[in-house]
Motif scaffolding. Structure first.
Motif, PDB file in Angstrom:
ATOM      1  N   GLY A 153       6.646  -2.432   7.576  1.00  0.00           N
ATOM      2  CA  GLY A 153       7.909  -1.752   7.574  1.00  0.00           C
ATOM      3  C   GLY A 153       7.498  -0.317   7.139  1.00  0.00           C
ATOM      4  O   GLY A 153       6.519   0.066   6.642  1.00  0.00           O
ATOM      5  N   ALA A 154       8.487   0.708   7.201  1.00  0.00           N
ATOM      6  CA  ALA A 154       8.274   1.992   6.651  1.00  0.00           C
ATOM      7  C   ALA A 154       7.912   2.023   5.279  1.00  0.00           C
ATOM      8  O   ALA A 154       6.974   2.853   4.978  1.00  0.00           O
ATOM      9  CB  ALA A 154       9.482   2.775   7.176  1.00  0.00           C
ATOM     10  N   GLN A 155       8.594   1.313   4.601  1.00  0.00           N
ATOM     11  CA  GLN A 155       8.310   1.190   3.282  1.00  0.00           C
ATOM     12  C   GLN A 155       6.864   0.761   2.716  1.00  0.00           C
ATOM     13  O   GLN A 155       6.398   1.406   2.165  1.00  0.00           O
ATOM     14  CB  GLN A 155       9.484   0.523   2.517  1.00  0.00           C
ATOM     15  N   ASN A 156       6.589  -0.351   3.251  1.00  0.00           N
ATOM     16  CA  ASN A 156       5.501  -0.819   3.124  1.00  0.00           C
ATOM     17  C   ASN A 156       4.185   0.233   3.749  1.00  0.00           C
ATOM     18  O   ASN A 156       2.980   0.349   2.926  1.00  0.00           O
ATOM     19  CB  ASN A 156       5.149  -2.261   3.856  1.00  0.00           C
ATOM     20  N   ALA A 157       4.512   0.754   4.711  1.00  0.00           N
ATOM     21  CA  ALA A 157       3.549   1.730   5.404  1.00  0.00           C
ATOM     22  C   ALA A 157       3.285   2.675   4.372  1.00  0.00           C
ATOM     23  O   ALA A 157       2.105   3.195   4.122  1.00  0.00           O
ATOM     24  CB  ALA A 157       3.767   2.226   6.504  1.00  0.00           C
ATOM     25  N   PHE A 158       4.307   3.211   3.799  1.00  0.00           N
ATOM     26  CA  PHE A 158       4.284   4.397   2.676  1.00  0.00           C
ATOM     27  C   PHE A 158       3.496   4.050   1.508  1.00  0.00           C
ATOM     28  O   PHE A 158       2.586   4.577   0.936  1.00  0.00           O
ATOM     29  CB  PHE A 158       5.676   5.025   2.338  1.00  0.00           C
ATOM     30  N   VAL A 159       3.881   2.924   1.152  1.00  0.00           N
ATOM     31  CA  VAL A 159       3.113   2.280  -0.099  1.00  0.00           C
ATOM     32  C   VAL A 159       1.707   2.196  -0.033  1.00  0.00           C
ATOM     33  O   VAL A 159       0.825   2.533  -0.877  1.00  0.00           O
ATOM     34  CB  VAL A 159       3.831   0.904  -0.574  1.00  0.00           C
ATOM     35  N   LEU A 160       1.197   1.404   1.374  1.00  0.00           N
ATOM     36  CA  LEU A 160       0.060   1.579   1.467  1.00  0.00           C
ATOM     37  C   LEU A 160      -0.829   2.710   1.767  1.00  0.00           C
ATOM     38  O   LEU A 160      -1.893   2.876   1.139  1.00  0.00           O
ATOM     39  CB  LEU A 160      -0.153   0.571   2.756  1.00  0.00           C
ATOM     40  N   ARG A 161      -0.048   3.749   2.129  1.00  0.00           N
ATOM     41  CA  ARG A 161      -1.035   5.042   2.414  1.00  0.00           C
ATOM     42  C   ARG A 161      -1.050   5.723   1.065  1.00  0.00           C
ATOM     43  O   ARG A 161      -1.948   6.492   0.587  1.00  0.00           O
ATOM     44  CB  ARG A 161       0.044   6.086   3.279  1.00  0.00           C
ATOM     45  N   GLN A 162      -0.196   5.579   0.185  1.00  0.00           N
ATOM     46  CA  GLN A 162      -0.189   6.098  -1.125  1.00  0.00           C
ATOM     47  C   GLN A 162      -1.410   5.441  -2.029  1.00  0.00           C
ATOM     48  O   GLN A 162      -1.965   6.083  -2.838  1.00  0.00           O
ATOM     49  CB  GLN A 162       1.363   6.237  -2.051  1.00  0.00           C
ATOM     50  N   GLY A 163      -1.452   4.213  -1.771  1.00  0.00           N
ATOM     51  CA  GLY A 163      -2.424   3.368  -2.586  1.00  0.00           C
ATOM     52  C   GLY A 163      -3.729   3.715  -2.036  1.00  0.00           C
ATOM     53  O   GLY A 163      -4.784   3.876  -3.098  1.00  0.00           O
ATOM     54  N   LEU A 164      -3.823   4.004  -0.573  1.00  0.00           N
ATOM     55  CA  LEU A 164      -4.992   4.383  -0.107  1.00  0.00           C
ATOM     56  C   LEU A 164      -5.637   5.668  -0.702  1.00  0.00           C
ATOM     57  O   LEU A 164      -6.548   6.123  -0.944  1.00  0.00           O
ATOM     58  CB  LEU A 164      -5.192   4.330   1.322  1.00  0.00           C
ATOM     59  N   ARG A 165      -4.581   6.808  -0.908  1.00  0.00           N
ATOM     60  CA  ARG A 165      -4.739   8.090  -1.186  1.00  0.00           C
ATOM     61  C   ARG A 165      -4.890   8.144  -2.546  1.00  0.00           C
ATOM     62  O   ARG A 165      -5.441   9.191  -3.362  1.00  0.00           O
ATOM     63  CB  ARG A 165      -3.860   8.983  -0.568  1.00  0.00           C
ATOM     64  N   GLY A 166      -4.457   7.059  -3.400  1.00  0.00           N
ATOM     65  CA  GLY A 166      -4.450   7.160  -4.907  1.00  0.00           C
ATOM     66  C   GLY A 166      -3.548   8.249  -5.606  1.00  0.00           C
ATOM     67  O   GLY A 166      -3.782   8.681  -6.358  1.00  0.00           O
ATOM     68  N   GLY A 194      -9.213  12.395   2.478  1.00  0.00           N
ATOM     69  CA  GLY A 194      -9.826  13.181   1.876  1.00  0.00           C
ATOM     70  C   GLY A 194      -9.012  14.235   1.259  1.00  0.00           C
ATOM     71  O   GLY A 194      -7.824  14.212   1.520  1.00  0.00           O
ATOM     72  N   ALA A 195      -9.418  15.153   0.341  1.00  0.00           N
ATOM     73  CA  ALA A 195      -8.564  15.895  -0.610  1.00  0.00           C
ATOM     74  C   ALA A 195      -8.056  16.994   0.470  1.00  0.00           C
ATOM     75  O   ALA A 195      -7.221  17.762   0.024  1.00  0.00           O
ATOM     76  CB  ALA A 195      -9.193  16.606  -1.750  1.00  0.00           C
ATOM     77  N   GLU A 196      -8.894  17.262   1.619  1.00  0.00           N
ATOM     78  CA  GLU A 196      -8.374  18.562   2.334  1.00  0.00           C
ATOM     79  C   GLU A 196      -6.619  18.349   3.001  1.00  0.00           C
ATOM     80  O   GLU A 196      -6.284  19.209   3.472  1.00  0.00           O
ATOM     81  CB  GLU A 196      -9.376  18.428   3.458  1.00  0.00           C
ATOM     82  N   GLN A 197      -6.338  17.102   2.899  1.00  0.00           N
ATOM     83  CA  GLN A 197      -4.996  16.904   3.453  1.00  0.00           C
ATOM     84  C   GLN A 197      -4.174  17.247   2.507  1.00  0.00           C
ATOM     85  O   GLN A 197      -2.544  17.693   2.827  1.00  0.00           O
ATOM     86  CB  GLN A 197      -5.012  15.590   3.931  1.00  0.00           C
ATOM     87  N   GLY A 198      -4.519  17.610   1.311  1.00  0.00           N
ATOM     88  CA  GLY A 198      -3.453  18.097   0.205  1.00  0.00           C
ATOM     89  C   GLY A 198      -2.675  16.764  -0.361  1.00  0.00           C
ATOM     90  O   GLY A 198      -2.274  15.931   0.441  1.00  0.00           O
ATOM     91  N   ALA A 199      -2.556  16.759  -1.890  1.00  0.00           N
ATOM     92  CA  ALA A 199      -1.901  15.757  -2.202  1.00  0.00           C
ATOM     93  C   ALA A 199      -0.229  16.004  -2.431  1.00  0.00           C
ATOM     94  O   ALA A 199       0.077  17.188  -2.550  1.00  0.00           O
ATOM     95  CB  ALA A 199      -2.325  15.690  -3.835  1.00  0.00           C
ATOM     96  N   LEU A 200       0.632  14.831  -2.277  1.00  0.00           N
ATOM     97  CA  LEU A 200       2.010  15.213  -2.306  1.00  0.00           C
ATOM     98  C   LEU A 200       2.169  15.287  -3.842  1.00  0.00           C
ATOM     99  O   LEU A 200       1.717  14.625  -4.654  1.00  0.00           O
ATOM    100  CB  LEU A 200       2.571  13.980  -1.587  1.00  0.00           C
ATOM    101  N   GLY A 217       0.234  -1.626  -3.370  1.00  0.00           N
ATOM    102  CA  GLY A 217      -0.080  -0.490  -3.890  1.00  0.00           C
ATOM    103  C   GLY A 217      -1.586  -0.127  -4.463  1.00  0.00           C
ATOM    104  O   GLY A 217      -2.250   0.444  -4.360  1.00  0.00           O
ATOM    105  N   PHE A 218      -1.651  -1.091  -5.420  1.00  0.00           N
ATOM    106  CA  PHE A 218      -2.949  -0.848  -6.221  1.00  0.00           C
ATOM    107  C   PHE A 218      -4.119  -1.729  -5.839  1.00  0.00           C
ATOM    108  O   PHE A 218      -5.236  -1.365  -6.152  1.00  0.00           O
ATOM    109  CB  PHE A 218      -2.386  -1.707  -7.824  1.00  0.00           C
ATOM    110  N   GLY A 219      -3.910  -2.780  -4.753  1.00  0.00           N
ATOM    111  CA  GLY A 219      -4.917  -3.383  -4.245  1.00  0.00           C
ATOM    112  C   GLY A 219      -5.394  -2.363  -2.892  1.00  0.00           C
ATOM    113  O   GLY A 219      -6.518  -2.822  -2.532  1.00  0.00           O
ATOM    114  N   ALA A 220      -4.670  -1.498  -2.536  1.00  0.00           N
ATOM    115  CA  ALA A 220      -5.370  -0.661  -1.329  1.00  0.00           C
ATOM    116  C   ALA A 220      -6.602   0.147  -1.769  1.00  0.00           C
ATOM    117  O   ALA A 220      -7.280   0.295  -0.755  1.00  0.00           O
ATOM    118  CB  ALA A 220      -4.194   0.240  -1.149  1.00  0.00           C
TER     119      ALA A 220
END
Length: 206
Positions: free
Chosen positions: A25-38, A105-111, A168-171
Motif C-alpha cells: 500500500g501507499a504507507q508500506n511503499a513509503f516505509v520501504l523507500r525510506q528504509g532503502l534510502r536510510g 544516491g545522495a544526488e536525489q536529496g534527503a527529505l 523499515g530497518f530490514g530494507a
C-alpha cells in the motif's frame, strides 16, 4: 478466561493484523523507500506503529460499528480510498517511466525530518483505505471476541510493530540492489500496478 483463550485471541489478532498490513500500500511503499534510502527510518516506523495502535483501539471501541451502521459513509470512504490509491499509483507510474527520478544516491536529496513526518502522517491518516481495514474490519473482528477483544487488539498491534520494524530497518539488506536506478523503476512499476488494481477493487466491490 484462561491463558489459552488469551493466547488464542492474541494470536488471531496477530494473524489478522499481519494479513491486512503486509499487503502493498501507499504507507508500506513509503516505509520501504525510506528504509532503502536510510532517511529517518525510526521516525517513520514509530509514526506508523503508533498510528495503527490508535486506529485499532478506535475500532475496538466501536467506531467501526458506527461506520457500518451508516452505509453511505462507508461508500464515501470506499470511493475516496479508491481515488487515493489511484493517485498514488499514477505517481509511482510516473517515477517508473522517468529514469533517474528516484535512486538510492545522495544526488536525489534527503527529505528533512519535518517533510518525512508530514508524509508519513498524510499517507496514514488521510488514506481512507486504512479506516476500512484497520478501524472497520479489524474492529469488527476484535469485537467478535467479546471480553478478549483487547487481547485480539494487542495481537494486531504486535503485528504492526513487527511488520513496520522489519520493513523499515530490514530494507537496508536490499540497498545494494537498489543502488541501481533500474531497480527503483521496477519497484515503482510494481507499486503502480498494485495500487491501480486495489483502487479498482475498492471502487467496485467491498
Amino acid at each position: 478466561m484462561t491463558p489459552l483463550d488469551i493466547l488464542s485471541s492474541a494470536g488471531t489478532g496477530l494473524g489478522a493484523g499481519l494479513a491486512l498490513i503486509i499487503a502493498i500500500g501507499a504507507q508500506n511503499a513509503f516505509v520501504l523507500r525510506q528504509g532503502l534510502r536510510g532517511e529517518h527510518v525510526g521516525l517513520v516506523v514509530l509514526v506508523c506503529m503508533l498510528s495503527d495502535a490508535v486506529l485499532i483501539a478506535a475500532g475496538i471501541f466501536g467506531i467501526g460499528e458506527v461506520l457500518r451502521a451508516v452505509p453511505a459513509v462507508v461508500v464515501v470512504i470506499r470511493l475516496a480510498g479508491a481515488a487515493f490509491l489511484l493517485a498514488y499509483g499514477v505517481l509511482a507510474a510516473k517515477r517508473a517511466l522517468r529514469p533517474g527520478t528516484l535512486t538510492a544516491g545522495a544526488e536525489q536529496g534527503a527529505l528533512g525530518r519535518k517533510a518525512v513526518l508530514a508524509t508519513a502522517l498524510t499517507l496514514t491518516w488521510l488514506n481512507p483505505h486504512v479506516y476500512l481495514d484497520t478501524v472497520l474490519l479489524l474492529g469488527t473482528l476484535a469485537n467478535q471476541h467479546g471480553g478478549l477483544r483487547w487481547w485480539f487488539g494487542a495481537g494486531a498491534v504486535l503485528g504492526s510493530v513487527l511488520w513496520f520494524s522489519a520493513l523499515g530497518f530490514g530494507a537496508r539488506l536490499l540497498r545494494q540492489i537498489f543502488a541501481r536506478p533500474g531497480a527503483w523503476r521496477v519497484l515503482d512499476g510494481v507499486i503502480a500496478v498494485v495500487m491501480v488494481l486495489l483502487a479498482v477493487r475498492m471502487a467496485f466491490a467491498f
